[in-house]
Design an enzyme around this catalytic site. Sequence first.
Site, PDB file in Angstrom:
ATOM      1  N   GLU A 129     -17.395  10.833  22.694  1.00 52.58           N
ATOM      2  CA  GLU A 129     -15.307  11.673  22.588  1.00 52.58           C
ATOM      3  C   GLU A 129     -15.782  11.593  21.284  1.00 52.58           C
ATOM      4  OE1 GLU A 129     -15.871   9.185  23.815  1.00 52.58           O
ATOM      5  OE2 GLU A 129     -14.101   7.141  22.796  1.00 52.58           O
ATOM      6  N   HIS A 176     -12.914  -3.964   4.549  1.00 59.15           N
ATOM      7  CA  HIS A 176     -11.638  -3.984   4.593  1.00 59.15           C
ATOM      8  C   HIS A 176     -10.984  -3.651   5.907  1.00 59.15           C
ATOM      9  CE1 HIS A 176      -6.907  -3.572   1.755  1.00 59.15           C
ATOM     10  NE2 HIS A 176      -7.041  -4.128   2.786  1.00 59.15           N
ATOM     11  N   GLU A 233       0.781  -1.239   0.366  1.00 61.34           N
ATOM     12  CA  GLU A 233       0.333  -0.106  -0.291  1.00 61.34           C
ATOM     13  C   GLU A 233       0.890   0.927  -0.346  1.00 61.34           C
ATOM     14  OE1 GLU A 233      -3.456  -0.654  -0.803  1.00 61.34           O
ATOM     15  OE2 GLU A 233      -4.098  -2.437   0.037  1.00 61.34           O
ATOM     16  N   HIS A 279      -2.436   1.558   8.620  1.00 59.71           N
ATOM     17  CA  HIS A 279      -3.945   1.524   8.088  1.00 59.71           C
ATOM     18  C   HIS A 279      -3.543  -0.298   8.532  1.00 59.71           C
ATOM     19  CE1 HIS A 279      -6.473  -1.466   5.410  1.00 59.71           C
ATOM     20  NE2 HIS A 279      -4.860  -2.186   4.981  1.00 59.71           N
ATOM     21  N   HIS A 305      -6.781  -3.595   9.891  1.00 58.47           N
ATOM     22  CA  HIS A 305      -8.372  -3.835   9.555  1.00 58.47           C
ATOM     23  C   HIS A 305      -8.989  -4.643  10.577  1.00 58.47           C
ATOM     24  CE1 HIS A 305      -6.081  -6.309   5.796  1.00 58.47           C
ATOM     25  NE2 HIS A 305      -6.162  -5.871   5.985  1.00 58.47           N
TER      26      HIS A 305
HETATM   27  O1  2HA Z   1      -1.530  -6.910   3.755  1.00 52.47           O
HETATM   28  O2  2HA Z   1      -3.852  -4.927   4.616  1.00 52.47           O
HETATM   29  O3  2HA Z   1      -4.606  -3.780   2.343  1.00 52.47           O
HETATM   30  C1  2HA Z   1      -1.189  -5.902   3.808  1.00 52.47           C
HETATM   31  C2  2HA Z   1      -2.681  -5.294   3.605  1.00 52.47           C
HETATM   32  C3  2HA Z   1      -3.248  -4.303   1.991  1.00 52.47           C
HETATM   33 ZN    ZN Z   2      -5.502  -3.847   3.810  1.00 56.62          ZN
END
Ligand code: 2HA
Ligand code: ZN
Length: 275
Positions: free
Chosen positions: A170, A211, A116, A140, A142
Amino acid sequence: MRIMDTKFVRGFIKMADDGFQQGWHEANGGNLSYRLTPNEAESIQNRLSDHDPWKPIGTSVPGLAGEYFLVTGSGKYFRNIIVDPEASLCIVEIDDKGENYRVRWGLVEGGRPTSELPAHLMNHEVKKRTTNDQHRVIYHAHTTNIIALTFVLPLEDKIFTRELWESATECPVLFPKGVGVVPWMVPGGRAIAVETSKRMEYHDVVIWAHHGMFCSGSTFDLTFGLMHAVEKSAEILLKVLAVRPDKLQTITVENFRDLAKDFHVTLSEEYLYEK
Ligand code: 2HA
Ligand code: ZN
């Protein structure tokens, strides 16, 4: 200075492990990047290698020319970062056009920066400009409950923002500019990076349907705290929806206005609609 001893590397590793402990990083899921300050980059110059060739980023980020980033490696597991940071992470340098990168440290067992990287760098470029150089962290993850919510709420910024604000007091204070939502797209390329960075012009939180989530912030603590707060709010909302979808009571528009006044935040009218 030894790179492993720097405050920014220690902070990065702690944040990554905090995320893993939350259950947000199954397998190689998620990625983290940090834009070094000029002083930090200067302090480690004699510890960097220049053997790695320049490679195309896959997008153009002229606003980041000459910057250095600490980033997670592609295919690397967050759970291993604390055990072997030098194999899991790398420091990359961006060239003077913002078209290419090269690895200057880390990934001692081989590999490349996160898949990414285009999304991280395009978000950094937007945030460097819109926050007057303040934001340095792009994260980022999940996040389970936010992902679940993208199956049951319409994929609209206005609806996600309002529902998340209502689910924990909050929230409007922590993300007064709301959240952006990107519909499902193939991850890892320029197209999803463009859609994400467009929303980062205004929001600090962008949700990827089915995602996960991207957050931006000026420090590791603030960025992790933001992700944590959004995800917890999603958890509360899912529990409410499961037990009683027609909420008996909630935080009202009037309540939000009172909160905004006392906490000195501006809440966009766009999110204070009558239901
Ligand atoms: O595997 O999270 O979006 C890495 C990630 C791809
Ligand atoms: Zn991801």
